[in-house]
Design an enzyme around this catalytic site. Structure first.
Site, short mmCIF file in Angstrom:
data_model
loop_
_atom_site.label_atom_id
_atom_site.label_comp_id
_atom_site.label_asym_id
_atom_site.label_seq_id
_atom_site.Cartn_x
_atom_site.Cartn_y
_atom_site.Cartn_z
CG HIS A 154 -4.69 0.19 79.32
ND1 HIS A 154 -4.02 -0.51 78.34
CD2 HIS A 154 -5.35 1.19 78.68
CE1 HIS A 154 -4.28 0.04 77.16
NE2 HIS A 154 -5.08 1.06 77.34
NE ARG A 176 5.82 0.12 69.99
CZ ARG A 176 5.22 1.10 69.33
NH1 ARG A 176 4.15 1.70 69.86
NH2 ARG A 176 5.65 1.50 68.15
CB SER A 184 3.78 5.43 70.86
OG SER A 184 2.52 5.26 70.25
CE1 TYR A 242 3.12 -3.22 67.90
CE2 TYR A 242 5.41 -2.60 67.48
CZ TYR A 242 4.07 -2.55 67.15
OH TYR A 242 3.67 -1.82 66.06
NE ARG A 308 3.37 7.93 66.43
CZ ARG A 308 4.69 7.95 66.26
NH1 ARG A 308 5.23 8.79 65.39
NH2 ARG A 308 5.47 7.16 66.96
#
Length: 345
Positions: A154, A176, A184, A242, A308
């Site tokens: 990351h 994204r 999220s 994304y 999710r």
């Protein structure tokens, strides 16, 4: 002989003393560094620090420094780089399946992705190799990894180890829509936060996100760092969105094939290898696997929390019009002139 033994003993003692003094000095310098850095209350920790131009949990600073000093990239290495909650789990799975398709057929009943979470197959450099260490020694032995080695991170581009930047290793980056990323993250972090900490409200989290105070953020700086490098060195960094991957997964998976230098053959195309890899790594498939329904990853993150909705535009169910307007203006300002944009309608 006694004199010789005494001399050896004295030298050994002096050496240990010097090493201890150096260690103590390094520890002192590190503590001084931490105290000098800007700090904020984090989303799941009271100790959030601004280090090398990005925000991170203070306990990750030492592992990141060790990674920067010690990691030696190989030209064959592949790095999957993302911000949290930007499609990391999916991109890791796709990259693993593509790279290892000669070893493991996507139709194989015992494919590793059916038995392990993609975060276990593609470990994070700063967390899994350097974040759980003793005296700076990685817990996992990289020399035993099958090549090409695939890692996750990351960390922003500017803070990657020099060996990564200087080598011919490949970096696949996915970003994204910040609206969806924020929502999220907020939902995920409230699930994994320590019980003793209060739940972070949507409004509190949003204000900090807008200020850039989010894991490895500011978000826009993270995206622009990798975007800039992908423009300068398109053979080094593949930049994906994304939303684009979701809307035309077949096209972009083929881009990954080509970028990694392992283009699919005519035989593989006629054999539907690409389609089978896509099915194997689909959100629905991975979420339904028993291995992803139970158990935890490092730091006791339950695997089920990584699956999710995976929807585009779910943020409309959470953000108020004023929030949308505020974040839209920030993104327009921060991304101006970059050619990078996201929908906010």
């Amino acid at each position: 002989m006694a004199s010789t033994n005494l001399t050896h003993s004295t030298i050994e003692h002096q050496t240990k003393a010097v090493q201890q003094e150096a260690s103590d000095q390094e520890d002192h310098d590190f503590k001084e560094l931490i105290l000098s850095l800007p700090r904020e209350n984090g989303w799941i920790t009271p100790d959030f620090t601004f280090f090398q131009g990005f925000w991170c949990v203070s306990t990750l600073i030492q592992p990141i420094i060790t990674f920067q000093k010690q990691f030696q990239a190989k030209d064959s290495d592949i790095l999957v780089a993302t911000l949290p909650k930007s499609g990391t789990t999916w991109l890791k799975a796709l990259t693993f399946a593509i790279t290892n398709r000669q070893r493991f057929s996507p139709l194989e009943d015992h494919h590793p992705l059916l038995k392990s979470n993609s975060h276990e197959l593609v470990p994070f450099l700063e967390i899994n190799f350097y974040g759980q260490t003793l005296d700076g020694i990685p817990q996992f032995d990289m020399s035993k990894m099958t090549e090409p080695r695939i890692f996750g991170t990351h960390i922003p581009f500017n803070s990657l180890a020099k060996s990564i930047k200087d080598s011919k290793c490949k970096i696949i980056y996915i970003c994204r829509n910040p609206f969806d990323t924020f929502v999220s993250q907020w939902i995920f972090l409230n699930k994994i936060k320590p019980e003793e900490l209060p739940e972070f409200t949507l409004e509190e989290a949003f204000e900090r996100y807008c200020k850039g105070v989010t894991e490895y953020g500011p978000t826009w700086d993270h995206m622009l760092g990798y975007l800039k490098e992908s423009v300068a060195r398109p053979n080094k960094v593949l930049f994906l969105k994304y939303e684009d991957l979701k809307e035309d997964v077949n096209f972009h998976v083929k881009r990954i094939f080509e970028f990694l230098g392992v283009p699919f053959t005519q035989e593989e195309e006629s054999g539907e290898v690409v389609e089978n890899i896509i099915k194997l790594c689909s959100f629905e498939k991975m979420k339904d696997l028993e291995v992803n329904k139970s158990g935890t990853l490092g730091l006791n993150f339950e695997k089920k929390y990584f699956f999710r909705k995976a929807e585009i535009g779910d943020w409309v169910n959470y953000l108020s019009p004023s929030m949308v307007e505020k974040l839209s203006k920030i993104m327009e300002e921060k991304l101006s002139g970059s050619g990078l944009s996201f929908r906010s309608d």
